[in-house]
Design an enzyme around this catalytic site. Structure first.
Site, PDB file in Angstrom:
ATOM      1  N   ASP A  79      64.266  24.364  23.168  1.00 58.98           N
ATOM      2  CA  ASP A  79      63.404  23.176  23.186  1.00 58.98           C
ATOM      3  C   ASP A  79      62.605  23.073  21.894  1.00 58.98           C
ATOM      4  O   ASP A  79      61.689  23.866  21.663  1.00 58.98           O
ATOM      5  CB  ASP A  79      62.460  23.223  24.387  1.00 58.98           C
ATOM      6  CG  ASP A  79      61.624  21.954  24.515  1.00 58.98           C
ATOM      7  OD1 ASP A  79      62.006  20.931  23.932  1.00 58.98           O
ATOM      8  OD2 ASP A  79      60.586  21.991  25.213  1.00 58.98           O
ATOM      9  N   ASP A 135      64.604  15.310  17.786  1.00 59.02           N
ATOM     10  CA  ASP A 135      64.547  16.152  18.973  1.00 59.02           C
ATOM     11  C   ASP A 135      65.945  16.559  19.393  1.00 59.02           C
ATOM     12  O   ASP A 135      66.817  15.709  19.585  1.00 59.02           O
ATOM     13  CB  ASP A 135      63.851  15.373  20.104  1.00 59.02           C
ATOM     14  CG  ASP A 135      63.666  16.204  21.353  1.00 59.02           C
ATOM     15  OD1 ASP A 135      63.387  17.407  21.224  1.00 59.02           O
ATOM     16  OD2 ASP A 135      63.805  15.652  22.458  1.00 59.02           O
TER      17      ASP A 135
END
Length: 443
Positions: free
Chosen positions: A111, A318
């Site tokens: 992440d 991301d």
């Protein structure tokens, strides 16, 4: 023959004749010593073990991505009634690692939108089902609780103190992990990292974690993996969403973009500054200045992607969001440009079934090539000229070709479909992000 040799304002989307779906082408913390060349971690897509078509993979990713978008938007909204700091959480790629002495192997979610490294721990008061045994700290000789006076404890957004530092780390959909902050020996790709700070979670609630046994945060905060080991660089290279080959995460000097076996030369390396948002210091913000579709530079106001003083707006890159989301007014311009330039009929009935806003009917006599308008993101100092398969997804079995993008209210996100088969380097020392085309199954 290359795309540029064929036409300057259009890209070719290649469809394999033998398959029903197309393949895509192209504070102060202790620093831990890592090998001089860094290390490489193999990444696996969370759906790689399922027998899914490309469209099914995309739809599953979009469903998770919509939840993540809601989280990220909530983080940046000053009007949200949030009583404690929340973080992005979840993701699309898993890594294998080991914890403790003797080591216990497990998979964790990568992440780039959060910092904390954590895994489920015994004794479990409230834990989700995971595919590997839950880590038992009592069986490890290197497990150590972190005192409340430590820098690691001070770096937590929320901490409590009993005989040691305790944490609560919340995510935007009310998922959370809670437990002891500790240090332990971790092993990544046979590289042992002692005394790495992590959350030993005894109470872990909410959806989205069950693909792995925790999260490895790669954000910009001091609790993240890259910050704790003092590595100023990391890069990843993501294979196509439907590729059976693994992706890669490179940490340390191994992450240098010119040291890898890529299909491009130095002239194809593009570099743009990383921006900081004091309201969300973990995220990797970029300065997007414009978008070209085909031969048309869209009339986008500068304010559309501006990072506002209240922490809203802006664009982040991301790895944990599948498709790209653009601020609604900008996405409308992009959508209309594709409608006017594509030589195919728009299918207005498929948005609900596909999860995508813009789809076209594929001609019945299609061979292995479909001409689509070029798409270029103009970042500050760097133009990202995307291959057709990084933004148009085709499925001949359902007769559709769709734009792999969507709209958002507020924050914009450059998703991982748009990053596939590119080496993406985060240089935290220079505060830059670089990218170049690469054959990611060969990196």
């Amino acid at each position: 023959m290359s795309i540029l040799q064929l036409v300057t304002t259009f890209a070719l989307l290649l469809l394999p004749i033998t398959c029903s779906t197309s393949r895509l082408l192209m504070k102060d913390t202790t620093h831990h010593q890592i090998p001089s060349k860094g290390f490489k971690i193999t990444l696996k897509h969370v759906d790689s073990n399922g027998n899914f078509s490309k469209f099914e993979l995309l739809q599953r990713g979009i469903k998770r991505g919509n939840q993540r978008l809601h989280r990220l938007t909530a983080l940046a909204s000053p009007n949200e009634d949030v009583h404690s700091p929340v973080h992005a959480g979840n993701g699309e790629f898993l890594m294998n690692l080991a914890i403790g002495t003797p080591p216990t192997t497990y998979s964790a979610i990568l992440d780039t939108g959060s910092d904390l490294i954590w895994t489920q721990c015994k004794p479990c008061t409230d834990c989700f089902k995971q595919p590997t045994p839950i880590f038992d700290p009592q069986k490890s000789s290197t497990f150590s609780k972190v005192p409340c006076s430590s820098d690691l404890c001070s770096a937590l957004p929320i901490s409590m103190c009993d005989d040691s530092c305790q944490y609560v780390y919340s995510y935007g959909d009310y998922s959370s992990t809670q437990g002891l902050l500790a240090t332990e020996t971790f092993v990544f790709d046979q590289v042992s990292l002692p005394k790495l700070g992590f959350g030993c979670g005894n109470e872990n609630q909410g959806g989205g974690f069950s693909q792995g046994a925790g999260i490895v945060g790669l954000g910009r905060g001091s609790l993240s993996l890259v910050s704790q080991i003092g590595s100023p660089k990391f890069s990843y290279c993501l294979t196509s969403i439907d590729d059976s080959q693994a992706s890669s995460l490179l940490v340390g000097t191994l992450a240098n973009i010119n040291d890898n076996n890529t299909s491009s030369n130095q002239h194809s390396i593009k570099t743009t500054p990383l921006l900081k948002n004091p309201s969300q210091p973990s995220f990797y913000y970029l300065s997007l200045e414009g978008i070209t579709v085909g031969d048309t530079l869209l009339d986008i106001p500068k304010s559309a992607f501006a990072l506002k003083s209240d922490g809203t707006g802006g664009l982040i890159i991301d790895s944990g969001t599948t498709i790209t989301y653009l601020e609604n007014s900008v996405f409308k311009l992009v959508k209309n440009a594709f409608k006017s330039q594509m030589k195919l009929k728009v299918d207005d009935d498929q948005s609900d079934s596909t999860g995508l806003d813009l789809c076209f009917n594929m001609p019945s006599n299609v061979s292995n090539e479909i001409e689509v308008p070029k798409l270029i993101f103009h970042f500050k100092g760097a133009d990202l000229d995307l291959p057709g398969n990084n933004y148009m997804i085709a499925d001949s079995s359902v007769g559709l070709i769709c734009l792999a993008m969507g709209g958002s209210s507020g924050m914009s996100i450059l998703g991982n479909v748009q990053q596939q088969n590119m080496l993406v380097l985060h240089d935290l020392e220079k505060e830059t992000l670089s990218f170049m085309p690469a054959q990611c199954d060969q990196v």
